[in-house]
Design an enzyme around this catalytic site. Structure first.
Site, PDB file in Angstrom:
ATOM      1  N   GLN A 130       0.825  -1.202   0.000  1.00 19.24           N
ATOM      2  CA  GLN A 130       0.000   0.000   0.000  1.00 19.24           C
ATOM      3  C   GLN A 130       0.863   1.257   0.000  1.00 19.24           C
ATOM      4  OE1 GLN A 130      -3.808  -0.768   2.607  1.00 19.24           O
ATOM      5  NE2 GLN A 130      -2.074  -1.784   3.588  1.00 19.24           N
ATOM      6  N   HIS A 148      -1.146   1.164  -4.619  1.00 13.48           N
ATOM      7  CA  HIS A 148      -1.599   2.554  -4.666  1.00 13.48           C
ATOM      8  C   HIS A 148      -0.716   3.428  -5.562  1.00 13.48           C
ATOM      9  CE1 HIS A 148      -3.732   1.870  -0.547  1.00 13.48           C
ATOM     10  NE2 HIS A 148      -4.415   1.400  -1.568  1.00 13.48           N
ATOM     11  N   CYS A 156       0.127  13.338 -16.412  1.00 11.40           N
ATOM     12  CA  CYS A 156      -0.856  14.323 -16.852  1.00 11.40           C
ATOM     13  C   CYS A 156      -2.212  13.649 -16.962  1.00 11.40           C
ATOM     14  CB  CYS A 156      -0.465  14.936 -18.201  1.00 11.40           C
ATOM     15  SG  CYS A 156      -1.733  16.062 -18.853  1.00 11.40           S
ATOM     16  N   CYS A 159      -3.421  14.232 -21.127  1.00 17.63           N
ATOM     17  CA  CYS A 159      -2.789  13.627 -22.303  1.00 17.63           C
ATOM     18  C   CYS A 159      -1.972  12.387 -21.991  1.00 17.63           C
ATOM     19  CB  CYS A 159      -1.914  14.655 -23.028  1.00 17.63           C
ATOM     20  SG  CYS A 159      -0.376  15.081 -22.165  1.00 17.63           S
ATOM     21  N   CYS A 209       0.415  19.807 -22.770  1.00 22.40           N
ATOM     22  CA  CYS A 209      -0.966  20.239 -23.049  1.00 22.40           C
ATOM     23  C   CYS A 209      -1.527  21.186 -21.986  1.00 22.40           C
ATOM     24  CB  CYS A 209      -1.878  19.017 -23.190  1.00 22.40           C
ATOM     25  SG  CYS A 209      -2.255  18.193 -21.613  1.00 22.40           S
ATOM     26  N   GLY A 246       2.575  -4.459   8.848  1.00 21.19           N
ATOM     27  CA  GLY A 246       2.639  -3.010   8.978  1.00 21.19           C
ATOM     28  C   GLY A 246       1.441  -2.252   8.456  1.00 21.19           C
ATOM     29  N   SER A 247       0.272  -2.851   8.502  1.00 15.71           N
ATOM     30  CA  SER A 247      -0.940  -2.167   8.057  1.00 15.71           C
ATOM     31  C   SER A 247      -2.061  -2.374   9.064  1.00 15.71           C
ATOM     32  CB  SER A 247      -1.392  -2.684   6.686  1.00 15.71           C
ATOM     33  OG  SER A 247      -2.615  -2.081   6.294  1.00 15.71           O
ATOM     34  N   ASN A 272       1.774  -6.286  13.100  1.00 17.12           N
ATOM     35  CA  ASN A 272       1.591  -4.845  13.104  1.00 17.12           C
ATOM     36  C   ASN A 272       1.773  -4.330  14.520  1.00 17.12           C
ATOM     37  OD1 ASN A 272       0.772  -2.363  11.677  1.00 17.12           O
ATOM     38  ND2 ASN A 272      -1.011  -2.426  13.009  1.00 17.12           N
ATOM     39  N   GLY A 274       0.248  -2.490  16.846  1.00 21.44           N
ATOM     40  CA  GLY A 274      -1.101  -1.977  17.012  1.00 21.44           C
ATOM     41  C   GLY A 274      -2.089  -2.961  16.414  1.00 21.44           C
TER      42      GLY A 274
END
Length: 301
Positions: A130, A148, A156, A159, A209, A246-247, A272, A274
């Site tokens: 992620q 992600h 852009c 274009c 553009c 780690g997520s 993780n 947490g």
């Protein structure tokens, strides 16, 4: 029936939290957690690995949430807001003058190298991350899917012109020399906690553009490309299990792979510091320091 693939990144609201616990979550010592993780890997030797911001915090890149899954700061930029509002783009690129160099100059930490080692030992079928910092690739992992996107390139939106993020960064710096004086705490994904008047900030538009330039990352509220999701799902189907590292899994784009794994009958382990959104789905839940636990696990393999 196979799981139905959906493709929208669905962030929780700003006040969303994990359910309250009657007792505090137990923190595992790395040696104990590493042994438990090694046992899991022995039983399920070929894993799809899903990683999140907690893997990169030791590289100096901030994460979004605390150990209870709550936001540490204001939510990051929303895709439609970035596309619709020039003021939002001014603020985003102005803050990026401070925040982007932190990601650009970050180097892999031991957790990244331990995950690369899992691939070398044939325990990783694919790393789905992620994170947008490309640190898994810098650490030597070959099979990586940037769920992600990647923060080191800009695109852009009109274009399709593509260039290194540094080109946009340097152009914005040249167009706005007065912004070089500002200092602020950095935030995740190249942002910074800078609150000044951005109304005079000049944004670098597409040199071909004059369209909107955007980092090639999936902003909140945007869609993860369908083929990217499907490729990761195919790798999950071919794996022995899922390992989340780690997520907090608060964002659906990552959490869905836990749901898919459960529907496919694949075991799930989470590592993780947490809690995670997959507490009720995981077969092994490790609340422990990531780098040290991975090292201890490798020592047992």
């Amino acid at each position: 029936m196979p799981p139905v693939t959906t493709h929208r990144t669905r962030p929780f609201s700003a006040n969303q939290r994990l359910p309250e616990l009657d007792e505090p979550s137990v923190l595992h010592e790395p040696e104990q957690a590493g042994g438990l993780l090694a046992d899991f890997i022995h039983r399920y030797p070929k894993l799809l690995i899903l990683t999140g911001a907690g893997v990169s915090t030791d590289s100096g890149i901030p994460d979004y949430r605390d150990g209870e899954g709550a936001w540490k700061r204001k939510q990051p930029v929303q895709h439609q807001d970035f596309m619709d509002n020039h003021e939002t783009r001014q603020r985003y690129w102005g803050r990026s003058l401070i925040g982007w160099p932190v990601i650009r100059n970050a180097t892999p930490n031991p957790a990244h190298y331990h995950i690369a080692d899992l691939e070398l030992r044939n325990h990783s079928s694919l790393v789905v991350t992620q994170n947008v910092d490309r640190l898994h690739q810098k650490a030597g992992t070959h099979g990586v899917s940037d769920l992600h996107g990647r923060a080191d390139e800009a695109l852009c939106m009109s274009c399709g012109y593509r260039c290194p993020r540094d080109h946009v960064h340097d152009r914005c710096a040249d167009l706005n020399p007065g912004f070089g004086q500002y200092r602020a705490d950095t935030a995740p994904d190249g942002d910074a906690d800078l609150n000044v008047n951005f109304s005079a900030f000049r944004v670098a538009d597409c040199p071909h553009c004059s369209g909107i330039l955007k980092p090639d990352v999936v902003f909140f509220g945007d869609y993860v490309p369908k083929q990217r999701v499907q490729s990761a799902l195919d790798a999950l189907k071919a794996s022995d299990g899922l390992l989340v590292i780690g997520s907090s899994l608060m964002v659906y784009s990552g959490f869905r792979f836990c749901r898919y794994a459960k529907e496919l009958g694949k075991p799930i382990a989470t590592l993780n510091l947490g809690r995670t959104r997959a507490e009720e789905l995981a077969d092994l839940k490790l609340n422990a320091r990531i780098g040290e636990t991975l090292k201890a696990s490798l020592d047992h393999l």
